[in-house]
Design an enzyme around this catalytic site. Structure first.
Site, mmCIF file in Angstrom:
data_model
loop_
_atom_site.group_PDB
_atom_site.id
_atom_site.type_symbol
_atom_site.label_atom_id
_atom_site.label_comp_id
_atom_site.label_asym_id
_atom_site.label_seq_id
_atom_site.Cartn_x
_atom_site.Cartn_y
_atom_site.Cartn_z
ATOM 1 N N HIS A 65 25.909 18.776 -35.779
ATOM 2 C CA HIS A 65 24.553 18.258 -35.988
ATOM 3 C C HIS A 65 23.478 19.177 -35.426
ATOM 4 C CE1 HIS A 65 24.983 16.386 -31.865
ATOM 5 N NE2 HIS A 65 23.705 16.728 -31.820
ATOM 6 N N GLY A 208 26.601 19.789 -28.120
ATOM 7 C CA GLY A 208 27.369 21.007 -28.356
ATOM 8 C C GLY A 208 28.054 21.567 -27.134
#
Length: 263
Positions: A65, A208
């Site tokens: 994302h 992340g």
């Protein structure tokens, strides 16, 4: 500008224009996590930041994302950083040549929220820049295990910021906690993580980054639930190990002149 992706009962730990820090953590010892990567993402006139981690001199893992934007996306990775607002001698800034998002990634459910970034050149491995091992397909992480998370995400819901890498310990939770909050929680490909006291958490800008247990990356910061700091969902790396290895093999073939993948 922070881009919020509104989901049913969920929020994504999306990047923030200007980095901050983890909630409830502490400043990391400079360069004690040499695998950490700071991602700067540009899409049109919008700018985002995320975390990531080096798994090979030419490859960084992060959350899909982070780079799933409209139009063309430019990603730059900074390695060897502690204070991301300064030009430290230890830093290596490398553009990303290719973003490989998992083919079954869903922006609606956030399933398969993983991306592999191919760097335009190999990082120079030294005391400040190193790779981290990832969990293999047969390795799991047990409920109750305390793991480390680091990142440059915001430090509070009031969106306080700092420039240095922060770290925090979070516990792997019973998966029923996440399942009760969302029917889209997938046990095979996700890990339920958090602090029961709701005082420690990943937050916006930490997406992340790696969940490190016993010096190995087991998870990737993916998303949380609306108006809650507990629990949070991480992408389960072991589930994707074979896909990661396939992409790394393809990266290597691309570097060989005349190979099938470079034609």
């Amino acid at each position: 500008m922070l881009l919020l992706l509104l989901l049913t009962n969920a929020f994504v730990l999306l990047p923030w224009a200007g980095a901050g820090r983890i909630i409830g953590g502490q400043e990391a010892k400079p360069h004690s996590r040499p695998y950490m990567a700071f991602l700067e993402i540009t899409s049109g006139i919008q700018f985002y930041t995320c975390g990531g981690f080096l798994i090979r001199p030419d490859a960084v893992l992060s959350a899909a994302h982070c780079v799933d934007k409209e139009g063309s996306v430019k990603v730059t990775v900074t390695l060897g950083a502690h204070n991301i607002r300064r030009e430290e001698p230890s830093q290596q800034t490398i553009p990303v040549e290719e973003c490989v998002i998992h083919p079954e990634y869903s922006r609606e459910s956030l399933e398969n929220d993983i991306v592999l970034l191919k760097l335009a050149k190999n990082a120079t491995i030294n005391k400040n820049v190193q790779c981290i091992s990832i969990a293999n397909k047969n390795e799991g992480v047990r409920e109750g295990t305390k793991c480390d998370l680091s990142g440059w995400g915001l430090t509070s819901r009031e969106e306080d910021e700092t420039d240095v890498l922060r770290e925090v310990k979070l516990k792997v939770q019973n998966e029923t906690i996440c399942q009760q909050l969302s029917p889209k929680y997938e046990r095979q490909s996700m890990i339920c993580v958090g602090d029961e006291n709701r005082k420690k958490s990943a937050y916006k800008g930490d997406s992340g980054g790696p969940l490190v247990c016993n010096e190995k990356a087991y998870g990737i910061v993916s998303h949380g639930y609306a108006c809650r700091l507990f629990p949070e969902v991480f992408t389960r790396i072991s589930y994707f190990e074979l896909w990661i290895r396939e992409q790394l093999k393809r990266f290597s073939l691309q570097d060989i002149p005349g190979s099938p993948s470079s034609d």
